[in-house]
Write an enzyme that holds these catalytic residues in place. Structure first.
Site, PDB file in Angstrom:
ATOM      1  N   HIS A  38       0.832  -1.206   0.000  1.00  0.00           N
ATOM      2  CA  HIS A  38       0.000   0.000   0.000  1.00  0.00           C
ATOM      3  C   HIS A  38       0.859   1.245   0.000  1.00  0.00           C
ATOM      4  CE1 HIS A  38      -4.417  -0.703   0.728  1.00  0.00           C
ATOM      5  NE2 HIS A  38      -3.934  -1.926   0.592  1.00  0.00           N
ATOM      6  N   GLY A 105      -5.441  -3.559  -8.600  1.00  0.00           N
ATOM      7  CA  GLY A 105      -5.152  -2.398  -7.776  1.00  0.00           C
ATOM      8  C   GLY A 105      -6.355  -1.590  -7.340  1.00  0.00           C
ATOM      9  N   GLU A 106      -6.058  -0.562  -6.539  1.00  0.00           N
ATOM     10  CA  GLU A 106      -7.065   0.370  -6.052  1.00  0.00           C
ATOM     11  C   GLU A 106      -6.605   1.795  -6.334  1.00  0.00           C
ATOM     12  OE1 GLU A 106      -5.295  -1.329  -3.489  1.00  0.00           O
ATOM     13  OE2 GLU A 106      -6.485  -3.167  -3.450  1.00  0.00           O
TER      14      GLU A 106
END
Length: 331
Positions: A38, A105-106
């Site tokens: 992250h 992904g984000e």
């Protein structure tokens, strides 16, 4: 036989805490490690965002357990050629005990360079091309690539993996399961969904199916529920919000819809051994090969001691055919 590993959360803990958790996990009897990637935490309460590749380097010199990224996105924030170099070095440092888990992904992590956040269909296409590029680079040969999303110009990994570096592909639906079967060496999905496992197998997937869950072991169940509600309400957000919201502040706004009662109903909190066993056993029953458990909050010592003495031994008994035997919950 299902393997049980510990999940290291780069969003919630400092690098030093993660390394200590890895040591405790090995001592407790966990046989593998997974680690998140992250740039931002999901909310301010989590409060960390260590660079995963640095942490993996430190882990390689600290413990001898295999390490898997769950998961990294090799398409936007990092070019697949750079991700390939990081993964190859990790594999060499871990003497081949590294597995690269990848996903689409984000926005939370991938928007930080100002790139447009693509649709899911575009991201899936980018991921497939990224996997192709990384596999070529893992050979150690010189690679040039001209594709719809990426260019690689006369690149070679001089520190290449020794042997095949497995790539697991993450997804949450049948189409993603089929993609994982086609381009991956295994499938990552977090919920113990037997139908998704079947979709992966039916599409020709022969590799491992990997998943995991977060729990909060504590002698005080009510305090544990409060801890999860403060740190990880994002686990209960529905639909595609987790992929689309761009900042921790947005996740905090959305998480106001997650009640304490919702957390209590879904996340295993407290010290009821049978509740922990039931949640973990749902994964091998659904056909998973590896299950990773992460402890929410600061009470890591109590978690590792409980899993060392009570939970992991019962799981091993289950693998030996005693799955339905009653356990001593300590009550």
């Amino acid at each position: 036989m299902t393997e049980y590993g510990y999940f290291l959360s780069c969003e919630e803990f400092t690098p030093q805490e993660l390394i200590r958790q890895a040591e405790r996990a090995r001592e407790a009897g966990f046989t593998r490690l997974a680690i998140s990637d992250h740039f931002h935490p999901w909310n301010e309460a989590q409060g960390n965002s260590a660079f995963v590749w640095s942490v993996i380097g430190a882990l390689s010199q600290t413990v001898d357990l295999p390490v898997t990224t769950l998961v990294t996105c090799p398409t936007v924030r990092l070019h697949p050629a750079v991700t390939a170099q990081a993964a190859a070095t990790s594999s060499v440092l871990l003497d081949g005990r590294f597995t690269l888990g990848v996903g689409t992904g984000e926005a939370l992590n991938e928007h930080v360079l100002g790139d447009r956040w693509p649709s899911f269909e575009e991201r899936a296409e980018m991921l497939e091309e990224a996997v192709e590029v990384m596999r070529e680079l893992f050979t150690g040969r010189q690679v040039s690539h001209r594709g719809p999303n990426y260019t690689v110009d006369n690149a070679r990994l001089y520190t290449a993996p020794r042997g095949r570096l497995p790539i697991l592909v993450s997804g949450f639906g049948p189409k993603a399961a089929a993609t994982a079967a086609r381009i991956g060496d295994g499938f990552v999905t977090m919920q113990p969904d037997a139908d998704l496992v079947a979709a992966f197998r039916d599409a020709g997937g022969t590799g491992k199916v990997v998943g995991g869950l977060k729990v909060c072991w504590s002698a005080d169940r009510e305090a544990a529920i409060d801890e999860v509600h403060r740190r990880w309400p994002t686990e209960l957000l529905p639909g595609e919000l987790a992929q689309l919201l761009p900042t921790p502040a947005h996740f905090e706004q959305a998480s106001s819809l997650v009640t304490r009662e919702m957390v209590a109903d879904v996340v295993v909190c407290g010290d009821d051994v049978d509740a922990h066993l039931a949640a973990v056993r749902a994964y091998p029953r659904a056909g998973f090969d590896e299950v990773y458990v992460g402890q929410i909050g600061p009470d890591q010592d109590a978690f590792f001691e409980a899993y060392r003495t009570r939970v992991l031994p019962a799981l091993k008994d289950a693998e030996g055919g005693l799955e339905d035997a009653p356990t001593d919950s300590g009550r």
